[in-house]
Design an enzyme around this catalytic site. Structure first.
Site, PDB file in Angstrom:
ATOM      1  N   ASP B  57       0.854  -1.180   0.000  1.00 47.05           N
ATOM      2  CA  ASP B  57       0.000   0.000   0.000  1.00 47.05           C
ATOM      3  C   ASP B  57       0.895   1.237   0.000  1.00 47.05           C
ATOM      4  OD1 ASP B  57      -1.640   2.125   0.587  1.00 47.05           O
ATOM      5  OD2 ASP B  57      -2.891   0.975   1.984  1.00 47.05           O
ATOM      6  N   CYS B  88      15.630  20.046 -18.416  1.00 47.10           N
ATOM      7  CA  CYS B  88      16.099  19.257 -19.549  1.00 47.10           C
ATOM      8  C   CYS B  88      15.296  17.982 -19.770  1.00 47.10           C
ATOM      9  CB  CYS B  88      17.563  18.889 -19.364  1.00 47.10           C
ATOM     10  SG  CYS B  88      18.636  20.328 -19.239  1.00 47.10           S
ATOM     11  N   HIS B  89      14.780  17.408 -18.677  1.00 51.39           N
ATOM     12  CA  HIS B  89      14.140  16.087 -18.792  1.00 51.39           C
ATOM     13  C   HIS B  89      12.624  16.140 -18.705  1.00 51.39           C
ATOM     14  CE1 HIS B  89      17.902  13.844 -18.636  1.00 51.39           C
ATOM     15  NE2 HIS B  89      18.286  14.570 -17.601  1.00 51.39           N
ATOM     16  N   CYS B 185      29.462 -13.197  -1.065  1.00 53.98           N
ATOM     17  CA  CYS B 185      28.033 -12.933  -1.257  1.00 53.98           C
ATOM     18  C   CYS B 185      27.316 -14.266  -1.442  1.00 53.98           C
ATOM     19  CB  CYS B 185      27.802 -12.076  -2.494  1.00 53.98           C
ATOM     20  SG  CYS B 185      28.897 -10.654  -2.668  1.00 53.98           S
ATOM     21  N   ARG B 226      23.939  -1.029   0.614  1.00 48.92           N
ATOM     22  CA  ARG B 226      23.660  -2.346   1.189  1.00 48.92           C
ATOM     23  C   ARG B 226      24.871  -3.268   1.034  1.00 48.92           C
ATOM     24  NH1 ARG B 226      20.115  -5.358   4.556  1.00 48.92           N
ATOM     25  NH2 ARG B 226      21.999  -6.482   5.073  1.00 48.92           N
ATOM     26  N   CYS B 230      27.020  -5.362   3.857  1.00 50.28           N
ATOM     27  CA  CYS B 230      27.236  -6.813   3.842  1.00 50.28           C
ATOM     28  C   CYS B 230      28.723  -7.142   3.874  1.00 50.28           C
ATOM     29  CB  CYS B 230      26.571  -7.448   2.618  1.00 50.28           C
ATOM     30  SG  CYS B 230      24.760  -7.616   2.745  1.00 50.28           S
TER      31      CYS B 230
HETATM   32  C1  HEC Z   1      27.258 -12.921   6.474  1.00 49.35           C
HETATM   33  C2  HEC Z   1      26.191 -13.034   5.546  1.00 49.35           C
HETATM   34  C3  HEC Z   1      26.125 -12.120   4.355  1.00 49.35           C
HETATM   35  C4  HEC Z   1      27.068 -11.907   3.370  1.00 49.35           C
HETATM   36  C5  HEC Z   1      28.452 -12.491   3.267  1.00 49.35           C
HETATM   37  C6  HEC Z   1      26.447 -11.002   2.426  1.00 49.35           C
HETATM   38  N1  HEC Z   1      25.194 -10.659   2.823  1.00 49.35           N
HETATM   39 FE1  HEC Z   1      23.845  -9.547   1.795  1.00 49.35          FE
HETATM   40  N2  HEC Z   1      22.521  -9.695   3.318  1.00 49.35           N
HETATM   41  C7  HEC Z   1      22.722 -10.425   4.483  1.00 49.35           C
HETATM   42  C8  HEC Z   1      21.561 -10.292   5.330  1.00 49.35           C
HETATM   43  C9  HEC Z   1      21.384 -10.935   6.704  1.00 49.35           C
HETATM   44  C10 HEC Z   1      20.655  -9.452   4.638  1.00 49.35           C
HETATM   45  C11 HEC Z   1      19.257  -9.004   5.094  1.00 49.35           C
HETATM   46  C12 HEC Z   1      18.259 -10.095   4.797  1.00 49.35           C
HETATM   47  C13 HEC Z   1      18.191 -10.438   3.337  1.00 49.35           C
HETATM   48  O1  HEC Z   1      17.518  -9.756   2.555  1.00 49.35           O
HETATM   49  O2  HEC Z   1      18.878 -11.390   2.927  1.00 49.35           O
HETATM   50  C14 HEC Z   1      21.276  -9.120   3.374  1.00 49.35           C
HETATM   51  C15 HEC Z   1      20.682  -8.345   2.383  1.00 49.35           C
HETATM   52  C16 HEC Z   1      21.211  -8.120   1.142  1.00 49.35           C
HETATM   53  C17 HEC Z   1      20.526  -7.437   0.064  1.00 49.35           C
HETATM   54  C18 HEC Z   1      19.131  -6.835   0.135  1.00 49.35           C
HETATM   55  C19 HEC Z   1      18.093  -7.731  -0.441  1.00 49.35           C
HETATM   56  C20 HEC Z   1      16.712  -7.130  -0.382  1.00 49.35           C
HETATM   57  O3  HEC Z   1      15.808  -7.680  -1.021  1.00 49.35           O
HETATM   58  O4  HEC Z   1      16.507  -6.131   0.286  1.00 49.35           O
HETATM   59  C21 HEC Z   1      21.376  -7.428  -1.011  1.00 49.35           C
HETATM   60  C22 HEC Z   1      21.105  -6.811  -2.363  1.00 49.35           C
HETATM   61  C23 HEC Z   1      22.581  -8.106  -0.586  1.00 49.35           C
HETATM   62  N3  HEC Z   1      22.452  -8.514   0.718  1.00 49.35           N
HETATM   63  C24 HEC Z   1      23.695  -8.296  -1.397  1.00 49.35           C
HETATM   64  C25 HEC Z   1      24.909  -8.848  -0.962  1.00 49.35           C
HETATM   65  C26 HEC Z   1      26.127  -8.862  -1.744  1.00 49.35           C
HETATM   66  C27 HEC Z   1      26.261  -8.314  -3.146  1.00 49.35           C
HETATM   67  C28 HEC Z   1      27.083  -9.446  -0.970  1.00 49.35           C
HETATM   68  C29 HEC Z   1      28.541  -9.601  -1.232  1.00 49.35           C
HETATM   69  C30 HEC Z   1      29.289  -8.420  -1.482  1.00 49.35           C
HETATM   70  C31 HEC Z   1      26.447  -9.841   0.270  1.00 49.35           C
HETATM   71  N4  HEC Z   1      25.138  -9.440   0.253  1.00 49.35           N
HETATM   72  C32 HEC Z   1      27.082 -10.534   1.293  1.00 49.35           C
HETATM   73  C33 HEC Z   1      23.829 -11.197   4.796  1.00 49.35           C
HETATM   74  C34 HEC Z   1      24.964 -11.306   4.010  1.00 49.35           C
HETATM   75  C1  HEC Z   2      21.291  20.910 -18.937  1.00 54.48           C
HETATM   76  C2  HEC Z   2      20.545  19.732 -19.178  1.00 54.48           C
HETATM   77  C3  HEC Z   2      20.359  18.717 -18.113  1.00 54.48           C
HETATM   78  C4  HEC Z   2      20.067  18.879 -16.784  1.00 54.48           C
HETATM   79  C5  HEC Z   2      19.864  20.162 -16.007  1.00 54.48           C
HETATM   80  C6  HEC Z   2      19.972  17.551 -16.227  1.00 54.48           C
HETATM   81  N1  HEC Z   2      20.201  16.624 -17.187  1.00 54.48           N
HETATM   82 FE1  HEC Z   2      20.174  14.626 -16.966  1.00 54.48          FE
HETATM   83  N2  HEC Z   2      20.764  14.379 -18.889  1.00 54.48           N
HETATM   84  C7  HEC Z   2      20.975  15.387 -19.776  1.00 54.48           C
HETATM   85  C8  HEC Z   2      21.507  14.843 -21.008  1.00 54.48           C
HETATM   86  C9  HEC Z   2      21.878  15.621 -22.265  1.00 54.48           C
HETATM   87  C10 HEC Z   2      21.635  13.457 -20.803  1.00 54.48           C
HETATM   88  C11 HEC Z   2      22.218  12.423 -21.725  1.00 54.48           C
HETATM   89  C12 HEC Z   2      21.198  11.860 -22.608  1.00 54.48           C
HETATM   90  C13 HEC Z   2      21.825  10.907 -23.568  1.00 54.48           C
HETATM   91  O1  HEC Z   2      23.023  10.663 -23.488  1.00 54.48           O
HETATM   92  O2  HEC Z   2      21.085  10.381 -24.381  1.00 54.48           O
HETATM   93  C14 HEC Z   2      21.143  13.192 -19.456  1.00 54.48           C
HETATM   94  C15 HEC Z   2      21.036  11.944 -18.893  1.00 54.48           C
HETATM   95  C16 HEC Z   2      20.474  11.669 -17.646  1.00 54.48           C
HETATM   96  C17 HEC Z   2      20.195  10.343 -17.128  1.00 54.48           C
HETATM   97  C18 HEC Z   2      20.432   9.048 -17.880  1.00 54.48           C
HETATM   98  C19 HEC Z   2      19.145   8.815 -18.628  1.00 54.48           C
HETATM   99  C20 HEC Z   2      19.249   8.054 -19.867  1.00 54.48           C
HETATM  100  O3  HEC Z   2      18.188   7.600 -20.319  1.00 54.48           O
HETATM  101  O4  HEC Z   2      20.344   7.920 -20.430  1.00 54.48           O
HETATM  102  C21 HEC Z   2      19.656  10.517 -15.878  1.00 54.48           C
HETATM  103  C22 HEC Z   2      19.211   9.405 -14.903  1.00 54.48           C
HETATM  104  C23 HEC Z   2      19.585  11.933 -15.628  1.00 54.48           C
HETATM  105  N3  HEC Z   2      20.083  12.597 -16.713  1.00 54.48           N
HETATM  106  C24 HEC Z   2      19.088  12.511 -14.474  1.00 54.48           C
HETATM  107  C25 HEC Z   2      19.099  13.860 -14.210  1.00 54.48           C
HETATM  108  C26 HEC Z   2      18.721  14.456 -12.927  1.00 54.48           C
HETATM  109  C27 HEC Z   2      18.176  13.647 -11.726  1.00 54.48           C
HETATM  110  C28 HEC Z   2      18.928  15.785 -13.025  1.00 54.48           C
HETATM  111  C29 HEC Z   2      18.782  16.813 -11.968  1.00 54.48           C
HETATM  112  C30 HEC Z   2      19.439  16.571 -10.690  1.00 54.48           C
HETATM  113  C31 HEC Z   2      19.410  16.042 -14.383  1.00 54.48           C
HETATM  114  N4  HEC Z   2      19.514  14.852 -15.053  1.00 54.48           N
HETATM  115  C32 HEC Z   2      19.692  17.288 -14.886  1.00 54.48           C
HETATM  116  C33 HEC Z   2      20.723  16.719 -19.579  1.00 54.48           C
HETATM  117  C34 HEC Z   2      20.444  17.286 -18.342  1.00 54.48           C
END
Ligand code: HEC
Ligand code: HEC
Ligand code: HEC
Lengths: 157, 269
Positions: B57, B88-89, B185, B226, B230
């Protein structure tokens, strides 16, 4: 009476000598995964061992292991097997080896090595996320390993 | 739900329906996973009943407040160019679809880009503004706004062509056992998903739900934030947000979830 006192003094001196001969993590000898010699030279205390078992910053064994004997600890994990009867399955030397470095018994296990100080990839400084410098302090010191082994020796069925 | 494992270990069999629309939280794994996961299951299934309900929700989802804040930021001019994102966007709906295909190797620059990377590039090179902190409020608010535009779209991150070496680097990191606990991981999220580490129910660690509103921290979290948590929990030296390593890891982990739907802003504890 006099002889008893002398005997007591000799025993105390012997214990002190053994305690000084603590084996560092780099000098531990594993035989088929087991460690015959006490790491600290001082007998383990099972009550202290339970603290090591349950405390997150120490062994945190409960994060992965449940057991009937530790059912007062809430939410045990199940990544590792339940430890009921561990003392019936393993000798003291084998349990010491398992806690110190379980990879010597179970190749590739996820169980961490608690008495090891080097050979890590990107070792950290505890849980800070910052780099640590090897040799690291082992997760458990020699006496804490002996304590948790003493506690495990009470896991009988 | 055909998830294998012990009875206790099962993720909850439930359907994520938001505003009458079903979000795909169970999917067939892609071929590139090579059977590593029998079925893809979103982290939503591993959370308790109340947490799952919050995400069903939008009025109860605490993350949605940040989407509103993100829209204000989107429309606010900033920097020496005195431009807003909207200058721009136009509306945020111009970003629809982006969340499902990022991180990616940018076709023009060849750089590995996640949404945070794009945003900071626009801020520094197009607005004359300072880069946002990669885990700060303005960044996570706008990230939530952009992610929501792709809610329900299936994750489809490219792993071939220029992405192939990035994918390989991320995969290598995913399977490396870091830190004093020597855990990868995969040790937690591949070998032990469904099991509990103390009271934590381990999920498959997918990123389709990010940014996540984390109840424990009462804040929005990026995927890389995150990951850092981890890695730190393995008593390892972590990687920097936005580093080559975390960009590669994010691309790889996202690709493991290809086929799951973008949840917009999810709720986890
Ligand atoms: C010691 C155990 C452990 C290791 C090693 C670990 N994690 Fe986790 N991770 C957890 C726990 C506990 C959570 C929270 C519960 C869950 O969503 O699994 C979590 C959550 C996450 C989440 C969030 C998932 C969600 O749906 O919100 C991501 C993404 C994640 N881990 C990626 C990684 C990655 C990438 C690595 C390696 C760099 C890693 N983890 C290593 C224990 C671990
Ligand atoms: C002055 C113009 C300008 C402003 C201000 C700007 N952008 Fe952009 N943005 C661009 C252009 C140009 C690209 C590149 C588009 C491409 O390479 O096709 C881009 C690309 C992006 C992308 C990648 C999207 C894609 O489809 O490739 C994201 C996400 C994004 N902008 C977010 C933001 C956000 C959030 C802000 C404000 C905090 C912001 N931009 C402000 C011009 C702008
Ligand atoms: C991250 C998870 C994890 C932690 C933490 C952990 N273990 Fe283990 N442990 C395992 C796993 C998994 C096994 C099974 C070995 C295998 O097959 O990999 C195991 C096996 C064992 C065994 C042999 C199992 C038996 O009953 O036959 C003992 C004894 C043991 N662990 C004790 C401990 C103690 C004591 C601690 C804390 C000092 C601890 N473990 C911490 C995961 C863990």
């Amino acid at each position: 009476m006099k002889r008893q006192i002398i005997f007591g003094m000799v025993a105390a001196a012997f214990c002190a000598g053994a305690a000084m001969a603590e084996t560092g993590p780099a000098n531990v000898e594993y035989t088929d995964g087991a460690i015959t010699q006490s790491l600290s030279g001082t007998p383990g205390n099972p009550e202290e061992g339970k603290v090591v078992f349950s405390t997150a910053s120490l062994g945190n064994c409960v994060a992965c292991h449940a057991a009937e004997i530790t059912k007062d600890l809430p939410f045990p994990g199940d990544v590792g097997p339940a430890l009921d009867g561990a003392a019936d399955r393993w000798t003291e030397a084998e349990l010491r080896g398992l806690v110190s470095n379980a990879k010597m018994t179970f190749e590739g296990t996820v169980m961490p090595a608690f008495y090891k100080s080097s050979g890590y990839i990107r070792p950290g400084n505890n849980y800070t996320g910052k780099a640590g410098t090897e040799p690291l302090a082992p997760i458990l010191n020699a006496q804490q390993v002996e304590d948790v082994v003493a506690f495990l020796l009470t896991f009988k069925e | 739900l055909a998830v294998t494992g012990m009875a206790l270990a099962e993720p909850v069999d439930d359907k994520l329906i938001i505003e009458g629309e079903e979000i795909k939280t169970i999917a067939e794994p892609s071929a590139h996973l090579d059977g590593a996961l029998p079925e893809l299951v979103s982290g939503w299934h591993y959370r308790d009943t109340e947490t799952r309900a919050m995400q069903m929700d939008d009025f109860d989802n605490p993350g949605m407040i940040f989407v509103d804040r993100g829209l204000d930021i989107w429309n606010a001019a900033d920097g020496t160019e005195d431009k807003s994102c909207a200058s721009c966007h136009e509306g945020p709906e111009s970003m629809a679809g982006l969340r499902a295909v990022t991180p990616r190797v940018d076709a023009k620059t060849g750089d590995v880009m996640n949404i945070e990377g794009y945003i900071n590039d626009c801020r520094t090179t197009r607005m004359g503004a300072e880069a946002w902190n990669l885990k700060g409020d303005p960044m996570t608010d706008v990230l939530a706004l952009i992610s929501l535009q792709s809610r329900g779209e299936l994750m489809n991150v490219a792993i071939d062509g220029p992405a192939a070496p990035v994918y390989e680097m991320g995969k290598e990191i995913y399977y490396t056992r870091y830190g004093q606990l020597e855990l990868s991981c995969a040790n937690c999220h591949e070998d032990n998903n469904g099991n509990h580490i103390r009271s934590d129910h381990l999920s498959q660690g997918h990123t389709n739900g990010f940014p996540v509103y984390r109840l424990k921290q009462a804040a929005l979290l990026t995927a890389q934030h995150r990951f850092v948590g981890c890695v730190r929990d393995t008593r390892a030296e972590t990687f920097g947000l936005g580093s080559d390593e975390l960009n590669a890891l994010e691309l790889y982990v996202a690709s493991r979830g290809n086929g799951l739907a973008v949840e917009g802003v999810s709720v986890r504890h």
